[in-house]
Write an enzyme that holds these catalytic residues in place. Structure first.
Site, short mmCIF file in Angstrom:
data_model
loop_
_atom_site.label_atom_id
_atom_site.label_comp_id
_atom_site.label_asym_id
_atom_site.label_seq_id
_atom_site.Cartn_x
_atom_site.Cartn_y
_atom_site.Cartn_z
N HIS A 20 0.38 18.03 -26.05
CA HIS A 20 0.17 16.61 -25.75
C HIS A 20 -1.15 16.05 -26.27
O HIS A 20 -1.26 14.85 -26.47
CB HIS A 20 0.30 16.36 -24.25
N HIS B 286 8.39 10.13 -27.82
CA HIS B 286 7.31 10.93 -27.23
C HIS B 286 7.50 12.43 -27.52
O HIS B 286 6.57 13.10 -27.97
CB HIS B 286 7.24 10.66 -25.73
N GLU C 24 -3.45 18.01 -10.89
CA GLU C 24 -3.86 18.44 -12.23
C GLU C 24 -5.34 18.80 -12.31
O GLU C 24 -6.06 18.33 -13.17
CB GLU C 24 -3.49 17.37 -13.27
N LYS D 236 3.38 11.55 -10.76
CA LYS D 236 2.53 10.72 -11.61
C LYS D 236 3.26 9.42 -11.91
O LYS D 236 4.40 9.44 -12.38
CB LYS D 236 2.23 11.43 -12.94
N HIS E 291 -0.33 12.90 -28.36
CA HIS E 291 -0.69 11.52 -28.02
C HIS E 291 -1.34 10.82 -29.21
O HIS E 291 -1.16 9.62 -29.41
CB HIS E 291 -1.65 11.49 -26.82
N LYS F 295 8.41 23.08 -13.12
CA LYS F 295 7.60 21.91 -12.75
C LYS F 295 7.33 21.92 -11.25
O LYS F 295 6.21 21.64 -10.81
CB LYS F 295 8.31 20.63 -13.18
N ARG G 244 0.81 -1.24 0.00
CA ARG G 244 0.00 0.00 0.00
C ARG G 244 0.84 1.28 0.00
O ARG G 244 0.37 2.34 0.37
CB ARG G 244 -0.97 0.05 1.17
N GLU H 92 10.44 18.71 -25.05
CA GLU H 92 9.67 18.96 -23.82
C GLU H 92 10.14 20.26 -23.16
O GLU H 92 9.34 20.98 -22.55
CB GLU H 92 9.83 17.80 -22.83
N ASN I 57 0.07 20.24 -20.50
CA ASN I 57 -0.40 19.36 -21.58
C ASN I 57 -0.27 20.01 -22.95
O ASN I 57 -0.66 19.43 -23.96
CB ASN I 57 -1.86 18.95 -21.36
N ARG J 222 -1.80 22.87 -13.61
CA ARG J 222 -0.91 21.82 -14.14
C ARG J 222 -1.30 21.41 -15.56
O ARG J 222 -0.50 20.87 -16.31
CB ARG J 222 -0.90 20.62 -13.18
N1 LIG Z 1 5.22 10.76 -14.83
C1 LIG Z 1 5.18 11.83 -15.57
O1 LIG Z 1 4.80 12.91 -15.12
C2 LIG Z 1 5.62 11.75 -16.99
C3 LIG Z 1 5.85 12.91 -17.72
C4 LIG Z 1 6.32 12.79 -19.01
C5 LIG Z 1 6.55 11.54 -19.56
N2 LIG Z 1 6.32 10.43 -18.83
C6 LIG Z 1 6.57 9.09 -19.37
O2 LIG Z 1 7.96 8.97 -19.64
C7 LIG Z 1 8.13 7.98 -20.64
C8 LIG Z 1 9.22 8.40 -21.60
O3 LIG Z 1 10.43 8.54 -20.89
P1 LIG Z 1 11.84 8.51 -21.64
O4 LIG Z 1 11.76 9.35 -22.86
O5 LIG Z 1 12.86 8.84 -20.62
O6 LIG Z 1 11.91 7.02 -22.18
P2 LIG Z 1 12.65 5.68 -21.65
O7 LIG Z 1 12.59 5.60 -20.19
O8 LIG Z 1 12.08 4.56 -22.42
O9 LIG Z 1 14.15 5.91 -22.09
C9 LIG Z 1 14.46 6.03 -23.45
C10 LIG Z 1 15.68 5.20 -23.83
O10 LIG Z 1 16.86 5.79 -23.29
C11 LIG Z 1 17.65 4.80 -22.63
N3 LIG Z 1 18.41 5.50 -21.59
C12 LIG Z 1 17.96 5.99 -20.42
N4 LIG Z 1 18.92 6.69 -19.80
C13 LIG Z 1 20.02 6.62 -20.58
C14 LIG Z 1 21.33 7.15 -20.48
N5 LIG Z 1 21.70 7.95 -19.48
N6 LIG Z 1 22.21 6.86 -21.48
C15 LIG Z 1 21.82 6.11 -22.54
N7 LIG Z 1 20.60 5.60 -22.68
C16 LIG Z 1 19.70 5.86 -21.72
C17 LIG Z 1 16.67 3.80 -22.16
O11 LIG Z 1 17.28 2.54 -21.99
C18 LIG Z 1 15.65 3.77 -23.29
O12 LIG Z 1 16.07 2.92 -24.32
C19 LIG Z 1 6.77 7.78 -21.29
O13 LIG Z 1 6.27 6.51 -20.95
C20 LIG Z 1 5.91 8.87 -20.70
O14 LIG Z 1 4.56 8.47 -20.54
C21 LIG Z 1 5.85 10.51 -17.56
ZN LIG Z 2 5.42 14.80 -22.50
#
Ligand SMILES: NC(=O)c1ccc[n+]([C@@H]2O[C@H](COP(=O)([O-])OP(=O)(O)OC[C@H]3O[C@@H](n4cnc5c(N)ncnc54)[C@H](O)[C@@H]3O)[C@@H](O)[C@H]2O)c1
Ligand SMILES: [Zn+2]
Length: 362
Positions: A247, A264, A236, A141, A251, A226, A119, A183, A244, A240
């Site tokens: 987005h 993304h 949100e 999130k 999306h 942020k 939990r 971003e 978006n 917040r």
């Molecule tokens: N929680 C939130 O508020 C929030 C906000 C925006 C996005 N997201 C989520 O984040 C995700 C995208 O995140 P991302 O773009 O970081 O993708 P990811 O976590 O898949 O990483 C992208 C790639 O980079 C590689 N990688 C990571 N760190 C590295 C490093 N230092 N050196 C070399 N390679 C590295 C990973 O292995 C992967 O192949 C999405 O699922 C999205 O929904 C969440």
């Molecule tokens: Zn985003």
């Protein structure tokens, strides 16, 4: 190296974001100082672990390291089950804490596992992609995708600490890095003309990842934006939502290409172009601001093609998104550099016109 501390005063749990080059080598000391639970379980991905595992583990003295795959296509409940298995095997209890070391996918999954295991146990984020450092690690999130869509299952679970070390970014491939920069541009367009000017002025040094004079202040500024927004609106309900920007349509670009074509951030870039076009058509965004935005966006380089994407499919995907209320489309539209407005009356005709104008197929 100087350490910067930015406080997130989220009502459910206040916490610091620490930002500093090579902060990773003192991870244990920082976590100890923040009184993070000392029974620590690391969660990371094979790639991040291969590149940085040694640096991360030396001296951290974790109970266990759970390595699960990342990338959007691994972001589902089965991977979270593997994290639970690892936590059970490490005999993690209420007094344990998860340390998530990776990009947004690892952060969202490890955060969700921490939100739900027993939990809820503590989590600290050590984000390793630009996207995760400026965005996903802050704000609580967490969640995973279902076959039907992105982030459909999740929880708000604020971390106890976010430790941002920009030296991770040196090993990121060029495309991932650029995806994160989109971003950053989103923050600039939605919240900060100053950040926009800085991006424009220091662009070359930023894309060369020169930390101290260029990239570090950009990350710092994004984290501050942020942090401020999450402090004001943790769940949100209001402000917040401006984040978006880009987005809603973004999306849809991801969904119609089944998360294979775009990173993304690249989809968000198209989403921002759609929003800017909608703003222009409504006479809310003047031509100068739109040009300045388009000019800066072009400096990022080519985006994956969209000529073959049908507007009808994109519009269906937008309609399926969470952001429709009473059949009307909610959009965040720019009204200037660093300014947006939230509207809830975008018609399908307007959207179709904007999609065609930015180059989608008919
Ligand atoms: N929680 C939130 O508020 C929030 C906000 C925006 C996005 N997201 C989520 O984040 C995700 C995208 O995140 P991302 O773009 O970081 O993708 P990811 O976590 O898949 O990483 C992208 C790639 O980079 C590689 N990688 C990571 N760190 C590295 C490093 N230092 N050196 C070399 N390679 C590295 C990973 O292995 C992967 O192949 C999405 O699922 C999205 O929904 C969440
Ligand atoms: Zn985003």
């Amino acid at each position: 190296m100087a350490l910067t501390r930015i406080d997130v005063a989220a009502p459910s749990q206040p916490y610091p974001v620490l930002l500093g080059e090579d902060l990773t080598s003192r991870l244990k000391a920082h976590l100890d100082e923040l009184r993070f639970p000392d029974r620590r379980v690391l969660v990371s991905s094979p790639r991040v672990w291969r590149l940085h595992g040694e640096r991360v583990t030396s001296g951290l003295d974790a109970l266990a390291s759970i390595i699960v795959s990342d990338g959007e296509r691994s972001k589902h409940l089965r991977t979270v089950l593997r994290i639970y298995d690892g936590l059970i095997a490490a005999a993690a209890d209420r007094g344990s804490g998860v340390v998530a070391v990776g990009g947004g996918v690892i952060g969202d999954m490890a955060g969700f596992a921490a939100a739900t295991y027993l939990r809820g146990i503590a989590v600290a984020h050590v984000p390793t992609t630009l996207l995760a450092q400026v965005d996903s690690a802050i704000g609580g999130k967490t969640g995973v995708n279902l076959r039907e869509g992105k982030n459909l299952v999740g929880a708000f679970h604020q971390p106890s600490a976010v430790l941002v070390d920009p030296s991770f970014l040196h090993t990121l491939d060029r495309r991932e890095f650029r995806a994160g920069l989109y971003e950053v541009l989103r923050y600039a367009m939605a919240c900060s003309g100053l950040l926009f000017d800085r991006l424009d002025r220091d662009f070359e040094a930023i894309v060369r990842r020169r930390l101290a004079p260029a990239l570090l202040p950009v990350i710092d500024q994004c984290c501050r934006i942020k942090a401020r927004i999450v402090t004001e609106d943790e769940r949100e309900q209001g402000v917040r939502r401006v984040l978006n920007f880009g987005h809603t349509a973004g999306h849809a670009f991801e969904a119609v290409t089944r998360y294979r074509r775009f990173r993304h951030g690249e989809a968000v870039a198209y989403g921002m172009l759609v929003a800017a076009e909608l703003g222009r058509r409504r006479g809310r965004l003047d031509i100068e601001a739109r040009e300045a935005f388009a000019r800066l966006l072009r400096r990022f380089g080519d985006l994956p093609p969209i000529r073959d994407l049908r507007t009808s499919e994109l519009m269906e995907a937008v309609a399926r998104d969470k952001k429709i209320v009473d059949g009307r489309l909610h959009f965040v539209l720019p009204t200037g550099i660093g300014q947006v407005e939230i509207v809830n009356d975008v018609t399908t005709e307007e959207l179709e016109g904007a999609l065609l104008a930015i180059g989608c197929g008919g």
